[in-house]
Design a protein around this motif. Structure first.
Motif, PDB file in Angstrom:
ATOM      1  N   GLY A  38     -25.049 128.129  98.797  1.00  0.00           N
ATOM      2  CA  GLY A  38     -26.235 128.408  99.594  1.00  0.00           C
ATOM      3  C   GLY A  38     -26.552 129.892  99.625  1.00  0.00           C
ATOM      4  O   GLY A  38     -25.891 130.710  98.997  1.00  0.00           O
ATOM      5  N   THR A  47     -21.671 128.208 106.943  1.00  0.00           N
ATOM      6  CA  THR A  47     -22.125 126.821 106.905  1.00  0.00           C
ATOM      7  C   THR A  47     -22.718 126.453 105.556  1.00  0.00           C
ATOM      8  O   THR A  47     -22.405 125.396 104.997  1.00  0.00           O
ATOM      9  CB  THR A  47     -23.170 126.565 108.009  1.00  0.00           C
ATOM     10  N   VAL A  48     -23.582 127.287 104.995  1.00  0.00           N
ATOM     11  CA  VAL A  48     -24.250 126.922 103.744  1.00  0.00           C
ATOM     12  C   VAL A  48     -23.325 127.063 102.543  1.00  0.00           C
ATOM     13  O   VAL A  48     -23.557 126.463 101.493  1.00  0.00           O
ATOM     14  CB  VAL A  48     -25.544 127.732 103.519  1.00  0.00           C
ATOM     15  N   GLY A  49     -22.265 127.857 102.679  1.00  0.00           N
ATOM     16  CA  GLY A  49     -21.274 127.980 101.625  1.00  0.00           C
ATOM     17  C   GLY A  49     -21.727 128.798 100.429  1.00  0.00           C
ATOM     18  O   GLY A  49     -22.838 129.334 100.401  1.00  0.00           O
ATOM     19  N   THR A  92     -19.524 115.709 106.596  1.00  0.00           N
ATOM     20  CA  THR A  92     -19.588 116.942 105.819  1.00  0.00           C
ATOM     21  C   THR A  92     -20.037 118.108 106.673  1.00  0.00           C
ATOM     22  O   THR A  92     -19.471 119.197 106.642  1.00  0.00           O
ATOM     23  CB  THR A  92     -20.545 116.783 104.623  1.00  0.00           C
ATOM     24  N   ASN A  93     -21.057 117.883 107.479  1.00  0.00           N
ATOM     25  CA  ASN A  93     -21.568 118.957 108.328  1.00  0.00           C
ATOM     26  C   ASN A  93     -20.599 119.320 109.431  1.00  0.00           C
ATOM     27  O   ASN A  93     -20.508 120.490 109.817  1.00  0.00           O
ATOM     28  CB  ASN A  93     -22.922 118.563 108.909  1.00  0.00           C
ATOM     29  N   ARG A 136     -24.851 122.414 103.950  1.00  0.00           N
ATOM     30  CA  ARG A 136     -24.258 123.168 102.846  1.00  0.00           C
ATOM     31  C   ARG A 136     -25.220 123.227 101.660  1.00  0.00           C
ATOM     32  O   ARG A 136     -25.881 122.251 101.333  1.00  0.00           O
ATOM     33  CB  ARG A 136     -22.937 122.524 102.430  1.00  0.00           C
ATOM     34  N   GLY A 137     -25.270 124.394 101.034  1.00  0.00           N
ATOM     35  CA  GLY A 137     -26.092 124.572  99.853  1.00  0.00           C
ATOM     36  C   GLY A 137     -27.524 124.970 100.121  1.00  0.00           C
ATOM     37  O   GLY A 137     -28.279 125.229  99.180  1.00  0.00           O
ATOM     38  N   ALA A 143     -18.316 121.832 108.051  1.00  0.00           N
ATOM     39  CA  ALA A 143     -18.981 123.110 107.821  1.00  0.00           C
ATOM     40  C   ALA A 143     -19.182 123.866 109.122  1.00  0.00           C
ATOM     41  O   ALA A 143     -18.985 125.091 109.187  1.00  0.00           O
ATOM     42  CB  ALA A 143     -20.327 122.877 107.127  1.00  0.00           C
TER      43      ALA A 143
END
Length: 265
Positions: free
Chosen positions: A103, A98-100, A39-40, A77-78, A43
């Protein structure tokens, strides 16, 4: 509490991060789950490819190593994250992608910088404008007004600025305490800065815009942080540590240290 993540180890990142991983001191982090790593990876790659980034920022990626930096900082993310002393927004943009959308990034520009050079304010506005998940913050350098507890704070090539001559003598200790207070228990602070000669403390901050790594460690551990990882991903053995970082002979080629601290909890 935030889940501890060491360095992303998904296959596509192994080569890019191998030198960083080897350079880091061993820590107590739990191995990342394969799903989290994958997942990372997506991102981080998306952050680099974001269309809001300028050609100049993309050109500087070779030396600024954005994938390695994001992985070292354990950004996910978040999360709610802070870019402390954001400058032109290089790190802010990476964090935003990255955090989307779920986030939030708080991009802090000190009042003292804007008073010295008004363009810092307009550059801040321009950097955050494309992102709905970025909030621009301004305030005293020793008291960044982060409005909620953060998972991660990153400050790149600016910690030495706390010790410039125009700053009050207690700015470093005040800022260190403020960064500690701004994080959630278990949150991380990543500091990247230009290395000064060992044993020089903060004496080169104003003249060379450098700081001794141990001075940073001492300031932040005094504030309550625990040093977790010490990476040499930006190390340059050919830097004698005697030149101003803006000198054309060394600019962009300085020896830099990278430290990850954690707030206990």
């Amino acid at each position: 509490m935030r889940r501890h993540l060491m360095l992303v180890s998904a296959p596509a990142l192994v080569i890019a991060l191998s030198m960083t991983t080897a350079a880091c001191s061993s820590g107590s982090d739990e191995p990342a789950a394969e799903a989290v790593a994958k997942t990372n990876e997506g991102a981080y790659r998306a952050a680099i490819a974001d269309i809001a980034r300028t050609d100049a920022e993309r050109t500087s990626d070779a030396t600024r190593k954005p994938v390695e930096l994001l992985a070292f900082a354990e950004v996910m993310r978040g999360e709610k994250v802070g870019d402390y002393i954001m400058g032109g927004g290089y790190v802010t943009k990476l964090l935003a992608a990255t955090v989307g959308a779920e986030g939030r990034v708080y991009a802090f520009q000190p009042d003292e910088f804007i008073a010295y050079r008004s363009e810092y304010a307009t550059e801040q506005d321009a950097a955050v404008e494309p992102f709905r998940n970025v909030t621009a913050l301004r305030g005293p350098i020793g008291a960044p007004p982060f409005p909620e507890p953060l998972d991660t704070i990153i400050t790149v090539m600016n910690f030495h600025d706390l010790y410039l001559k125009p700053m009050s003598a207690d700015t470093g200790s005040k800022a260190s305490a403020a960064l500690f207070a701004a994080l959630k228990p278990g949150g991380t602070l990543v500091v990247v800065d230009h290395a000064a000669a060992s044993g020089s403390g903060t004496s080169a901050a104003d003249t060379l815009h450098r700081i001794d790594k141990q001075a940073v460690i001492d300031a932040l551990t005094a504030a309550g942080f625990t040093l977790e990882q010490d990476s040499t991903m930006y190390a340059r053995s050919d830097d004698p540590h005697t030149a101003n970082v803006f000198d054309s002979a060394i600019r962009g080629k300085t020896d830099q240290f990278s430290l990850r601290f954690r707030k206990p909890g």
